[in-house]
Write a protein that holds these residues in place. Structure first.
Motif, PDB file in Angstrom:
ATOM      1  N   GLY A  64       0.466  -1.313  -0.431  1.00 40.59           N
ATOM      2  CA  GLY A  64      -0.515   0.115   0.151  1.00 40.59           C
ATOM      3  C   GLY A  64       0.949   1.736  -0.542  1.00 40.59           C
ATOM      4  N   TRP A  65       2.321   1.434   0.348  1.00 38.29           N
ATOM      5  CA  TRP A  65       3.157   2.668   0.527  1.00 38.29           C
ATOM      6  C   TRP A  65       2.850   2.744  -0.571  1.00 38.29           C
ATOM      7  CZ3 TRP A  65       7.066   3.084  -2.861  1.00 38.29           C
ATOM      8  CH2 TRP A  65       7.884   2.257  -3.049  1.00 38.29           C
ATOM      9  N   VAL A  66       2.939   2.182  -1.999  1.00 34.55           N
ATOM     10  CA  VAL A  66       3.163   2.769  -3.474  1.00 34.55           C
ATOM     11  C   VAL A  66       2.097   3.774  -3.906  1.00 34.55           C
ATOM     12  CG1 VAL A  66       2.002   0.711  -4.541  1.00 34.55           C
ATOM     13  CG2 VAL A  66       4.247   2.350  -5.956  1.00 34.55           C
ATOM     14  N   THR A  67       0.997   3.430  -3.394  1.00 38.01           N
ATOM     15  CA  THR A  67      -0.418   3.976  -3.655  1.00 38.01           C
ATOM     16  C   THR A  67      -0.287   5.252  -2.459  1.00 38.01           C
ATOM     17  OG1 THR A  67      -1.589   3.704  -1.450  1.00 38.01           O
ATOM     18  CG2 THR A  67      -1.485   2.052  -4.124  1.00 38.01           C
ATOM     19  N   ARG A  68       0.436   5.326  -2.179  1.00 35.21           N
ATOM     20  CA  ARG A  68       0.410   6.609  -1.187  1.00 35.21           C
ATOM     21  C   ARG A  68       1.438   7.935  -2.239  1.00 35.21           C
ATOM     22  NH1 ARG A  68      -0.189   3.488   3.176  1.00 35.21           N
ATOM     23  NH2 ARG A  68       1.846   3.052   3.558  1.00 35.21           N
ATOM     24  N   GLU A  69       2.595   7.393  -2.840  1.00 33.53           N
ATOM     25  CA  GLU A  69       3.312   8.350  -2.811  1.00 33.53           C
ATOM     26  C   GLU A  69       2.546   9.813  -4.374  1.00 33.53           C
ATOM     27  OE1 GLU A  69       7.619   6.366  -4.042  1.00 33.53           O
ATOM     28  OE2 GLU A  69       5.946   6.133  -5.663  1.00 33.53           O
ATOM     29  N   PHE A  70       3.443  10.858  -4.257  1.00 33.54           N
ATOM     30  CA  PHE A  70       2.408  11.573  -4.686  1.00 33.54           C
ATOM     31  C   PHE A  70       3.721  12.488  -6.615  1.00 33.54           C
ATOM     32  CE2 PHE A  70       0.556  12.695  -0.621  1.00 33.54           C
ATOM     33  CZ  PHE A  70      -0.550  13.096  -0.997  1.00 33.54           C
ATOM     34  N   ALA A  71       2.348  12.322  -7.511  1.00 31.87           N
ATOM     35  CA  ALA A  71       3.315  12.298  -8.324  1.00 31.87           C
ATOM     36  C   ALA A  71       4.716  14.028  -8.209  1.00 31.87           C
ATOM     37  CB  ALA A  71       2.274  13.344  -9.415  1.00 31.87           C
ATOM     38  N   GLU A  72       5.754  14.070  -8.926  1.00 34.01           N
ATOM     39  CA  GLU A  72       6.752  15.073  -8.774  1.00 34.01           C
ATOM     40  C   GLU A  72       6.531  15.694 -10.204  1.00 34.01           C
ATOM     41  OE1 GLU A  72      10.288  12.816  -9.350  1.00 34.01           O
ATOM     42  OE2 GLU A  72       9.915  11.458  -7.911  1.00 34.01           O
ATOM     43  N   HIS A  73       5.584  16.371 -10.845  1.00 35.66           N
ATOM     44  CA  HIS A  73       5.169  17.268 -11.865  1.00 35.66           C
ATOM     45  C   HIS A  73       6.492  17.300 -12.195  1.00 35.66           C
ATOM     46  CE1 HIS A  73       1.093  17.104 -11.000  1.00 35.66           C
ATOM     47  NE2 HIS A  73       1.205  17.222  -9.778  1.00 35.66           N
ATOM     48  N   LEU A  91      10.718   3.797 -14.192  1.00 34.02           N
ATOM     49  CA  LEU A  91       9.553   4.840 -15.002  1.00 34.02           C
ATOM     50  C   LEU A  91       8.774   6.096 -14.637  1.00 34.02           C
ATOM     51  CD1 LEU A  91       8.130   1.135 -15.864  1.00 34.02           C
ATOM     52  CD2 LEU A  91       9.603   3.117 -17.267  1.00 34.02           C
ATOM     53  N   SER A  92       8.763   6.471 -13.585  1.00 33.08           N
ATOM     54  CA  SER A  92       8.472   7.222 -12.260  1.00 33.08           C
ATOM     55  C   SER A  92       8.307   8.552 -12.643  1.00 33.08           C
ATOM     56  CB  SER A  92       8.062   7.104 -10.962  1.00 33.08           C
ATOM     57  OG  SER A  92       9.796   7.784 -10.721  1.00 33.08           O
ATOM     58  N   ALA A  93       8.953   9.026 -13.242  1.00 29.81           N
ATOM     59  CA  ALA A  93       9.548  10.224 -13.242  1.00 29.81           C
ATOM     60  C   ALA A  93       9.248  10.883 -14.831  1.00 29.81           C
ATOM     61  CB  ALA A  93      11.267  10.523 -13.387  1.00 29.81           C
ATOM     62  N   GLN A  94       9.052   9.260 -15.938  1.00 31.59           N
ATOM     63  CA  GLN A  94       8.804   9.926 -17.262  1.00 31.59           C
ATOM     64  C   GLN A  94       7.372   9.428 -17.010  1.00 31.59           C
ATOM     65  OE1 GLN A  94      10.349   7.744 -20.684  1.00 31.59           O
ATOM     66  NE2 GLN A  94       8.841   5.818 -20.442  1.00 31.59           N
ATOM     67  N   ALA A  95       6.647   8.568 -16.553  1.00 28.28           N
ATOM     68  CA  ALA A  95       5.410   8.477 -16.171  1.00 28.28           C
ATOM     69  C   ALA A  95       4.424   9.669 -15.708  1.00 28.28           C
ATOM     70  CB  ALA A  95       5.059   7.431 -14.855  1.00 28.28           C
ATOM     71  N   ASP A  96       4.917  10.376 -13.989  1.00 29.60           N
ATOM     72  CA  ASP A  96       4.558  12.065 -14.438  1.00 29.60           C
ATOM     73  C   ASP A  96       4.724  12.564 -15.447  1.00 29.60           C
ATOM     74  OD1 ASP A  96       3.869  10.541 -11.566  1.00 29.60           O
ATOM     75  OD2 ASP A  96       6.198  11.400 -11.096  1.00 29.60           O
ATOM     76  N   LEU A  97       5.937  13.048 -16.144  1.00 32.06           N
ATOM     77  CA  LEU A  97       6.206  13.703 -17.487  1.00 32.06           C
ATOM     78  C   LEU A  97       4.767  13.392 -18.211  1.00 32.06           C
ATOM     79  CD1 LEU A  97       7.585  16.058 -18.948  1.00 32.06           C
ATOM     80  CD2 LEU A  97       8.863  14.445 -19.756  1.00 32.06           C
ATOM     81  N   PHE A  98       4.869  12.262 -18.753  1.00 21.96           N
ATOM     82  CA  PHE A  98       3.171  11.930 -19.643  1.00 21.96           C
ATOM     83  C   PHE A  98       2.390  12.104 -19.703  1.00 21.96           C
ATOM     84  CE2 PHE A  98       6.887   8.469 -21.265  1.00 21.96           C
ATOM     85  CZ  PHE A  98       7.865   9.538 -22.571  1.00 21.96           C
ATOM     86  N   THR A  99       1.755  12.538 -18.220  1.00 22.07           N
ATOM     87  CA  THR A  99       0.763  12.324 -17.694  1.00 22.07           C
ATOM     88  C   THR A  99       0.514  14.175 -17.641  1.00 22.07           C
ATOM     89  OG1 THR A  99       0.667  10.490 -15.967  1.00 22.07           O
ATOM     90  CG2 THR A  99      -0.766  12.724 -15.314  1.00 22.07           C
TER      91      THR A  99
END
Length: 527
Positions: free
Chosen positions: A26-35, A57-65
């Motif tokens: 569940g900890w991963v669900t509490r992370e916030f996007a870095e924009h 992939l986190s930074a790339q995924a946030d950028l694409f969003t």
């Protein structure tokens, strides 16, 4: 429950039916996007893309969003690309030479998917993989009676996942370990979309769009700055020698604010001079933004004329060509999604409710991506081609025109028998001899003239009303001849009386004759 195998041939993990895999991390669900789009530069964008290639992939995924949220043009074009599949009909097709049991299974799968209330949302979430390279939907199972059915399918953000550094196609769920957790079979619908070839981390369409997005942001920022000072005069502040830093700061603040406030104060001894007003044009900035948006449209939809028109080069013909390219992309997207849903949704449904089956004999979900042909064109050309002897399969015509075969007992449209329009004497009583009625076979009439069979048939038609019709037409002329008028007076009176002659009956007979000739030719001219 008997021992079951997942779609990869491994024993099924029973815990997947009890709870979703993400419930354990569940900890991963509490992370916030870095924009990362905030303050994005070419150097920072390069680092984000490079990290994704290494498995982070986190930074790339946030950028694409962020790109879809901040750039309305990207959102609009991607929405067209994804939502067009929601307009397509789909069906569950049994395997070739299906048995009765396989046909029954296909019908049950069709019923289960028809009853899914959020199926359109599932399709749309899966197509999020076009931009990111993949989309992961977690399945929440529930048992209703004896049937196992999905309670819901939840879209999980791409930032929750990673890949192995040595294998960019091995997708893992981030659980705090170095390599991450493998995804549970039967627990996920994992749509890996290939917008281009390469590893999963580089296959997303947004990797192509991120550079035009960056350049467009620079152009928009520069345009905003230009519009802020456009038309304002250049303001120069002058301070006397020996002015302190505080006095200089006060003067700078007055110079900067006077353009907006139209008022300000400065210490005595200082001076503000107004030079020529700022000049320039917004055209260079607009040209850069237009180039970026055209590039984005080409990458997403394969062209620009289906999304915007420039008023100069846009034509209907070019628009049709670009629309055909867009249809090719729709077919490609549909084919990839068909494979994903058949493997990750239909197979678990079939195995959990009907027992182990051969994956090669699994019914498949198929989208109807046929481009319907022009029905008017086919209605005009097919009778002519068939009349020349071309054998056209009915199934081919139905496929081209998207006309389904009627079910047994289903009401269908029908046309009256054309031969009933013929006079009784011309209605065929038996199948005609093809050799005798072929249009190249010739006959001789009583005068020795060469005629064709259909012409001879028309010559043989008896029209007893013809004499009376002619007599009625020529009756006024005959009476004048009988009264003894000379030829000159007769011709002059005939020219005057011609519009008053009654030729209606003769016109009706001629129209009937022409109609009979046309029908006869259509029925027997191609025999």
């Amino acid at each position: 429950m008997p021992r079951l195998l997942d779609q990869y041939g491994q024993p099924l993990q029973r815990e997947v039916l009890a709870e979703p895999q993400t419930a354990r991390i569940g900890w991963v669900t509490r992370e916030f996007a870095e924009h990362p789009s905030r303050g994005l530069t070419p150097a920072r964008l390069h680092r984000v893309l490079e990290e994704a290639e290494q498995g982070v992939l986190s930074a790339q995924a946030d950028l694409f969003t962020d790109m879809e949220e901040k750039d309305g043009h990207i959102f609009a074009e991607m929405s067209k690309r994804k939502r067009v599949l929601l307009t397509l009909d789909w069906s569950i097709v049994p395997p070739p030479q299906a048995s009765a049991a396989e046909k029954t299974l296909a019908g049950r799968l069709q019923e289960w998917l028809d009853n899914m209330p959020d199926l359109d949302d599932v399709l749309l979430d899966c197509l999020d993989g076009i931009g990111h390279g993949f989309a992961a939907l977690e399945i929440h199972w529930q048992q209703l009676g004896r049937e196992w059915l999905p309670e819901k399918l939840s879209h999980r953000p791409q930032r929750w996942f990673q890949t192995l550094p040595e294998n960019g196609n091995a997708l893992r769920l981030r659980d705090g370990s170095t390599e991450g957790a493998e995804l549970w079979p039967f627990g996920w619908v994992l749509h890996q979309h290939r917008a281009k070839s390469g590893y999963l981390t580089r296959a997303g369409l947004h990797r192509i769009l991120c550079w035009p997005y960056l350049f467009k942001n620079y152009a928009v920022r520069d345009l905003a700055e230009f519009l802020e000072i456009y038309g304002l005069p250049l303001r120069v502040g002058k301070y006397p020698s020996g002015a302190t830093d505080a006095e200089k700061a006060t003067l700078l603040q007055a110079v900067a604010g006077i353009g907006h406030n139209a008022a300000g104060i400065i210490p005595e001894g200082m001076l503000i001079e107004f030079q020529e007003a700022a000049k320039g044009s917004h055209d260079p900035f607009q040209a850069m933004m237009d180039w970026c948006e055209r590039t984005q449209s080409k990458a997403i939809l394969g062209g620009t004329l289906t999304s915007q028109a420039d008023g100069k080069t846009s034509t209907n013909a070019l628009g049709q060509i670009h629309n055909e390219v867009r249809h090719d992309l729709t077919v490609s997207d549909a084919r990839q999604l068909e494979g994903t849903l058949s493997r990750d949704l239909l197979y678990p449904l079939a195995v959990l409710n009907s027992g182990q089956i051969d994956p090669r004999r699994l019914p498949r979900l198929v989208f109807d991506t046929r481009a319907v042909e022009d029905m008017a064109s086919y209605a005009d050309s097919l009778p002519k081609l068939v009349g020349l002897g071309l054998k056209v399969p009915v199934s081919w015509v139905r496929d081209k025109l998207a006309i389904p075969a009627p079910a047994e007992g289903e009401e269908v449209l029908s046309a009256p028998r054309p031969e009933l329009a013929l006079p009784p004497a011309l209605r065929p009583t038996a199948k005609p001899d093809k050799a005798a009625l072929h249009y190249r076979a010739v006959l001789r009439n009583s005068d020795g003239e060469t005629v064709y069979p259909d012409q001879q048939a028309i010559d043989d038609i008896s029209l007893p009303q013809l004499d009376s019709a002619v007599q009625q037409l020529l009756a006024p002329l005959i009476s004048r001849i009988q009264s003894g008028e000379n030829p000159d007076i007769l011709l002059a009176s005939l020219a005057t009386a011609w519009p008053e002659l009654d030729d209606s009956q003769l016109q009706q007979l001629l129209a009937q004759a022409i109609f009979v000739a046309d029908v006869w030719g259509r029925l027997h001219g191609d025999s």
